[in-house]
Motif scaffolding. Structure first.
Motif, PDB file in Angstrom:
ATOM      1  N   ALA A  79      13.154  83.922 -76.898  1.00 31.94           N
ATOM      2  CA  ALA A  79      13.464  84.288 -75.816  1.00 31.94           C
ATOM      3  C   ALA A  79      12.321  83.811 -74.382  1.00 31.94           C
ATOM      4  N   PRO A  80      12.383  83.058 -73.391  1.00 34.46           N
ATOM      5  CA  PRO A  80      11.737  83.203 -72.307  1.00 34.46           C
ATOM      6  C   PRO A  80      10.514  83.610 -71.827  1.00 34.46           C
ATOM      7  N   ARG A  81      10.559  85.314 -72.576  1.00 39.45           N
ATOM      8  CA  ARG A  81       9.555  86.400 -71.674  1.00 39.45           C
ATOM      9  C   ARG A  81       8.539  86.389 -73.176  1.00 39.45           C
ATOM     10  N   GLU A  82       9.124  85.496 -74.647  1.00 36.28           N
ATOM     11  CA  GLU A  82       7.798  85.667 -75.577  1.00 36.28           C
ATOM     12  C   GLU A  82       7.193  84.326 -75.241  1.00 36.28           C
ATOM     13  N   ARG A  83       7.810  83.549 -75.203  1.00 33.44           N
ATOM     14  CA  ARG A  83       7.333  81.840 -74.896  1.00 33.44           C
ATOM     15  C   ARG A  83       6.028  81.853 -73.521  1.00 33.44           C
ATOM     16  N   ALA A  84       7.140  82.776 -72.988  1.00 29.95           N
ATOM     17  CA  ALA A  84       5.545  82.776 -71.786  1.00 29.95           C
ATOM     18  C   ALA A  84       4.555  83.772 -72.073  1.00 29.95           C
ATOM     19  N   ALA A  85       4.886  84.569 -72.528  1.00 29.97           N
ATOM     20  CA  ALA A  85       3.448  85.489 -73.374  1.00 29.97           C
ATOM     21  C   ALA A  85       2.686  84.661 -73.882  1.00 29.97           C
ATOM     22  N   VAL A  86       3.345  83.978 -74.928  1.00 29.42           N
ATOM     23  CA  VAL A  86       2.554  82.950 -75.791  1.00 29.42           C
ATOM     24  C   VAL A  86       2.091  81.853 -75.042  1.00 29.42           C
ATOM     25  N   LEU A  87       2.048  81.540 -73.952  1.00 30.93           N
ATOM     26  CA  LEU A  87       1.488  80.630 -72.747  1.00 30.93           C
ATOM     27  C   LEU A  87       0.327  81.338 -71.840  1.00 30.93           C
ATOM     28  N   ASP A  88       0.471  82.548 -71.708  1.00 33.02           N
ATOM     29  CA  ASP A  88      -0.540  83.382 -71.250  1.00 33.02           C
ATOM     30  C   ASP A  88      -1.203  83.948 -72.222  1.00 33.02           C
ATOM     31  N   ARG A  89      -1.047  84.217 -73.135  1.00 35.61           N
ATOM     32  CA  ARG A  89      -2.073  84.160 -74.648  1.00 35.61           C
ATOM     33  C   ARG A  89      -2.751  83.173 -74.461  1.00 35.61           C
ATOM     34  N   ALA A  90      -2.563  81.918 -74.279  1.00 31.91           N
ATOM     35  CA  ALA A  90      -3.409  80.543 -74.445  1.00 31.91           C
ATOM     36  C   ALA A  90      -4.160  80.585 -73.482  1.00 31.91           C
ATOM     37  N   ALA A  91      -4.124  80.709 -72.140  1.00 26.72           N
ATOM     38  CA  ALA A  91      -4.492  80.662 -70.740  1.00 26.72           C
ATOM     39  C   ALA A  91      -5.371  81.615 -71.101  1.00 26.72           C
ATOM     40  N   GLU A 127     -11.060  83.421 -71.347  1.00 29.21           N
ATOM     41  CA  GLU A 127     -11.938  84.150 -72.493  1.00 29.21           C
ATOM     42  C   GLU A 127     -13.042  83.129 -72.814  1.00 29.21           C
ATOM     43  N   HIS A 128     -13.068  81.824 -73.017  1.00 29.41           N
ATOM     44  CA  HIS A 128     -13.918  81.016 -73.800  1.00 29.41           C
ATOM     45  C   HIS A 128     -14.015  79.715 -73.581  1.00 29.41           C
ATOM     46  N   THR A 129     -14.556  80.549 -72.052  1.00 27.11           N
ATOM     47  CA  THR A 129     -14.158  79.526 -70.844  1.00 27.11           C
ATOM     48  C   THR A 129     -16.498  78.996 -70.744  1.00 27.11           C
ATOM     49  N   PRO A 130     -16.812  80.429 -71.308  1.00 21.56           N
ATOM     50  CA  PRO A 130     -18.273  80.630 -71.114  1.00 21.56           C
ATOM     51  C   PRO A 130     -18.824  79.291 -72.086  1.00 21.56           C
ATOM     52  N   ASP A 131     -18.167  79.471 -73.243  1.00 23.64           N
ATOM     53  CA  ASP A 131     -18.056  78.318 -74.237  1.00 23.64           C
ATOM     54  C   ASP A 131     -18.078  76.326 -74.159  1.00 23.64           C
ATOM     55  N   LEU A 132     -17.106  77.391 -73.421  1.00 26.24           N
ATOM     56  CA  LEU A 132     -16.254  75.497 -73.079  1.00 26.24           C
ATOM     57  C   LEU A 132     -16.830  74.844 -72.142  1.00 26.24           C
ATOM     58  N   VAL A 133     -17.253  75.113 -71.121  1.00 24.74           N
ATOM     59  CA  VAL A 133     -18.202  74.453 -69.761  1.00 24.74           C
ATOM     60  C   VAL A 133     -19.140  74.147 -70.258  1.00 24.74           C
ATOM     61  N   PRO A 171      -8.700  73.835 -64.711  1.00 19.16           N
ATOM     62  CA  PRO A 171      -7.177  73.083 -64.233  1.00 19.16           C
ATOM     63  C   PRO A 171      -6.213  73.695 -65.873  1.00 19.16           C
ATOM     64  N   ALA A 172      -7.388  73.787 -66.384  1.00 22.65           N
ATOM     65  CA  ALA A 172      -5.879  73.635 -67.779  1.00 22.65           C
ATOM     66  C   ALA A 172      -5.668  74.857 -67.739  1.00 22.65           C
ATOM     67  N   ILE A 173      -6.070  75.754 -67.660  1.00 25.77           N
ATOM     68  CA  ILE A 173      -5.717  77.884 -67.685  1.00 25.77           C
ATOM     69  C   ILE A 173      -5.135  77.789 -67.009  1.00 25.77           C
ATOM     70  N   ASP A 174      -4.719  76.871 -65.309  1.00 26.66           N
ATOM     71  CA  ASP A 174      -3.442  77.271 -64.749  1.00 26.66           C
ATOM     72  C   ASP A 174      -2.849  76.525 -64.974  1.00 26.66           C
ATOM     73  N   ARG A 175      -2.929  75.036 -65.534  1.00 27.01           N
ATOM     74  CA  ARG A 175      -1.922  74.583 -65.845  1.00 27.01           C
ATOM     75  C   ARG A 175      -1.191  75.071 -67.608  1.00 27.01           C
TER      76      ARG A 175
END
Length: 121
Positions: A61-73, A78-84, A105-109
């Motif tokens: 379902a689209p809402r579930e897909r959106a939730a997965v993609l939002d969770r990736a963001a 959350e890990h930005t301090p390690d990724l930067v 931009p990766a988060i925004d994408r």
């Protein structure tokens, strides 16, 4: 201490068939990590996993897909301090560029893809 990465294929970490290659900070020539080097079997396994996941994901379902993609963001944020510092070391970019023009931009994408999952065809 440098970190060694693996491939995430079909829901689990997999040691790369061709070992690892060093990720080098171009500013210091210091090795900052070791990235996985795929072989044919790794690529084949990743393609098979993607094909196997396609039917289930396409019926999600689209809402579930959106939730997965939002969770990736969320996880990227959350890990930005390690990724930067990792991205900065890998690219040799300044802290300002990495923290404003590379990681966010990766988060925004992912957030954009989540919104797109809810848009009509």
């Amino acid at each position: 201490m440098t970190k060694t990465y693996a491939h995430w294929i079909s829901g689990s970490w997999r040691a790369p068939g061709n070992g690892h290659y060093p990720v080098v900070n171009p500013a210091t020539e210091e090795t900052v990590g070791h990235a996985p080097e795929a072989d044919r079997a790794d690529v084949d396994a990743a393609v098979r996993a993607a094909r196997a996941a396609y039917d289930g994901w396409s019926r999600t379902a689209p809402r579930e897909r959106a939730a997965v993609l939002d969770r990736a963001a969320d996880l990227l944020a959350e890990h930005t301090p390690d990724l930067v510092p990792l991205v900065q070391a890998e690219t040799g970019a300044t802290l300002r560029v990495t923290s404003s023009l590379q990681v966010p931009p990766a988060i925004d994408r992912f957030r954009r893809y989540a919104r797109g999952a809810l848009e009509p065809d």
